[in-house]
Design a protein around this motif. Structure first.
Motif, PDB file in Angstrom:
ATOM      1  N   GLY A  43       0.808  -1.215   0.000  1.00  0.00           N
ATOM      2  CA  GLY A  43       0.000   0.000   0.000  1.00  0.00           C
ATOM      3  C   GLY A  43       0.834   1.255   0.000  1.00  0.00           C
ATOM      4  N   LYS A  44       2.140   1.146   0.297  1.00  0.00           N
ATOM      5  CA  LYS A  44       3.045   2.286   0.284  1.00  0.00           C
ATOM      6  C   LYS A  44       4.448   1.812  -0.065  1.00  0.00           C
ATOM      7  CE  LYS A  44       4.627   4.060   4.095  1.00  0.00           C
ATOM      8  NZ  LYS A  44       6.042   3.622   4.013  1.00  0.00           N
ATOM      9  N   GLY A  45       5.323   2.759  -0.340  1.00  0.00           N
ATOM     10  CA  GLY A  45       6.687   2.409  -0.693  1.00  0.00           C
ATOM     11  C   GLY A  45       7.571   2.205   0.530  1.00  0.00           C
ATOM     12  N   GLY A  46       8.744   1.620   0.297  1.00  0.00           N
ATOM     13  CA  GLY A  46       9.729   1.482   1.355  1.00  0.00           C
ATOM     14  C   GLY A  46       9.540   0.321   2.295  1.00  0.00           C
ATOM     15  N   VAL A  47       8.678  -0.628   1.936  1.00  0.00           N
ATOM     16  CA  VAL A  47       8.428  -1.756   2.838  1.00  0.00           C
ATOM     17  C   VAL A  47       9.214  -3.010   2.433  1.00  0.00           C
ATOM     18  CG1 VAL A  47       6.134  -0.885   3.423  1.00  0.00           C
ATOM     19  CG2 VAL A  47       6.385  -2.565   1.583  1.00  0.00           C
ATOM     20  N   GLY A  48       9.944  -2.949   1.326  1.00  0.00           N
ATOM     21  CA  GLY A  48      10.730  -4.105   0.910  1.00  0.00           C
ATOM     22  C   GLY A  48       9.994  -5.035  -0.029  1.00  0.00           C
ATOM     23  N   LYS A  49       9.070  -4.479  -0.799  1.00  0.00           N
ATOM     24  CA  LYS A  49       8.278  -5.293  -1.729  1.00  0.00           C
ATOM     25  C   LYS A  49       9.149  -5.965  -2.789  1.00  0.00           C
ATOM     26  CE  LYS A  49       6.365  -2.668  -4.497  1.00  0.00           C
ATOM     27  NZ  LYS A  49       7.536  -2.849  -5.376  1.00  0.00           N
ATOM     28  N   SER A  50      10.099  -5.216  -3.345  1.00  0.00           N
ATOM     29  CA  SER A  50      10.969  -5.788  -4.374  1.00  0.00           C
ATOM     30  C   SER A  50      11.855  -6.886  -3.789  1.00  0.00           C
ATOM     31  CB  SER A  50      11.834  -4.696  -5.010  1.00  0.00           C
ATOM     32  OG  SER A  50      11.041  -3.763  -5.708  1.00  0.00           O
ATOM     33  N   LEU A  51      12.310  -6.693  -2.564  1.00  0.00           N
ATOM     34  CA  LEU A  51      13.111  -7.731  -1.907  1.00  0.00           C
ATOM     35  C   LEU A  51      12.301  -9.002  -1.746  1.00  0.00           C
ATOM     36  CD1 LEU A  51      15.527  -8.835  -0.307  1.00  0.00           C
ATOM     37  CD2 LEU A  51      14.549  -7.749   1.735  1.00  0.00           C
ATOM     38  N   VAL A  52      11.064  -8.873  -1.294  1.00  0.00           N
ATOM     39  CA  VAL A  52      10.211 -10.048  -1.115  1.00  0.00           C
ATOM     40  C   VAL A  52       9.974 -10.734  -2.461  1.00  0.00           C
ATOM     41  CG1 VAL A  52       7.904 -10.830  -0.453  1.00  0.00           C
ATOM     42  CG2 VAL A  52       9.118  -9.171   0.976  1.00  0.00           C
ATOM     43  N   THR A  53       9.776  -9.947  -3.519  1.00  0.00           N
ATOM     44  CA  THR A  53       9.606 -10.532  -4.855  1.00  0.00           C
ATOM     45  C   THR A  53      10.819 -11.366  -5.233  1.00  0.00           C
ATOM     46  OG1 THR A  53       8.290  -8.621  -5.562  1.00  0.00           O
ATOM     47  CG2 THR A  53       9.178 -10.026  -7.286  1.00  0.00           C
TER      48      THR A  53
END
Length: 272
Positions: A43-53
């Protein structure tokens, strides 16, 4: 009544064809065969979404699955660097060819097409949406068991494009243990509900710091609220990932595939 030409743009009648929900799904590349598409959102940036991907893709590949990553975060692409990929994507008569990591994960990202990876992508929403559609229709992905889509943060144009253009089988929502976690998760969850996309579960990143000296867990960003949030939405918590400087160093070195991330094992087993 005149004979129907099936051209709704020039017709004023209100027939069943006109009232039927319109599909915006784009055709898969003719040389691609992708079994499952899973979006990773926040829902927002900076949470590590790309890392989890990247972690999900790496774990799935180690488990023997054929895996790809479509980097839909056009203005903030970080997937190639995490895997240490510096080569450019190539093209043949059938379309774009994804770059392949050392372990065999296929990648497509805007950074693989730019002459200068540090050049900003200053494009408006419709142009970005068009590029994402091309990553689906014009890239020869080949045989894949699962394609992970690294979504941009938020619930704007690009997320809408992915949900409407790609046959997304489910999404994973990434958050962090902060007071606004409930709002972050709810935004992503509600958009998925609106688009009739199943939510597979939640991943809490930076959930805790494990002291290397005493072995004690420290909640650097406050007590975790992910379990209560997941219970309210009737969703599973897929993993709680630690804040680990060693993992950050591996990502910076382009070695994200070396991160163990055993917390994701159960979800990967379910994928298999």
């Amino acid at each position: 009544m005149s004979e129907c030409t099936h051209d709704c743009s020039s017709c004023s009648q209100s027939c069943s064809d006109r009232t039927r929900p319109q599909s915006f799904l784009q055709p898969m590349n003719k040389l691609s065969n992708i079994k499952k598409v899973i979006g990773v959102v926040s829902g927002k940036g900076g949470v590590g979404k790309s890392l989890v991907t990247c972690l999900l893709a790496s774990k799935a590949r180690k488990a023997g699955l054929k895996v790809g990553i479509l980097d839909a975060d056009i203005t903030g692409p970080s997937v190639p660097k995490s895997f240490g990929v510096t080569s450019h994507a190539l093209q043949d008569d059938n379309g774009l060819l994804p770059t392949v990591t050392e372990s065999g994960i296929k990648l497509m990202s805007i950074n693989l097409l730019l002459e200068d990876v540090n050049a900003p992508v200053v494009w408006r929403g419709p142009v970005i949406s068009g590029v994402i559609q091309q990553f689906w229709t014009d890239v020869t992905w080949g045989e894949l068991d699962v394609l992970f889509v690294d979504m941009p943060p938020g619930t704007g144009d690009v997320a809408l494009t992915v949900f409407q253009s790609l046959p997304v089988d489910g999404i994973v929502i990434v958050s962090t243990p902060q007071d606004l976690v409930k709002m972050i998760v709810n935004k992503a969850y509600n958009m998925a509900q609106m688009m009739n996309v199943p939510v597979l579960g939640l991943v809490e990143n930076m959930s805790y710091f494990l002291c290397p000296d005493c072995g004690k867990r420290h909640s650097l960003f406050g007590a975790s609220q992910i379990d209560a949030t997941a219970a309210e939405l009737n969703l599973p918590v897929l993993a709680k990932l630690p804040l680990d400087p060693a993992n950050a160093a591996l990502v910076d070195a382009g070695r994200v595939e070396d991160i163990e991330a055993t917390e994701l094992d159960e979800f990967i087993d379910a994928l298999k």
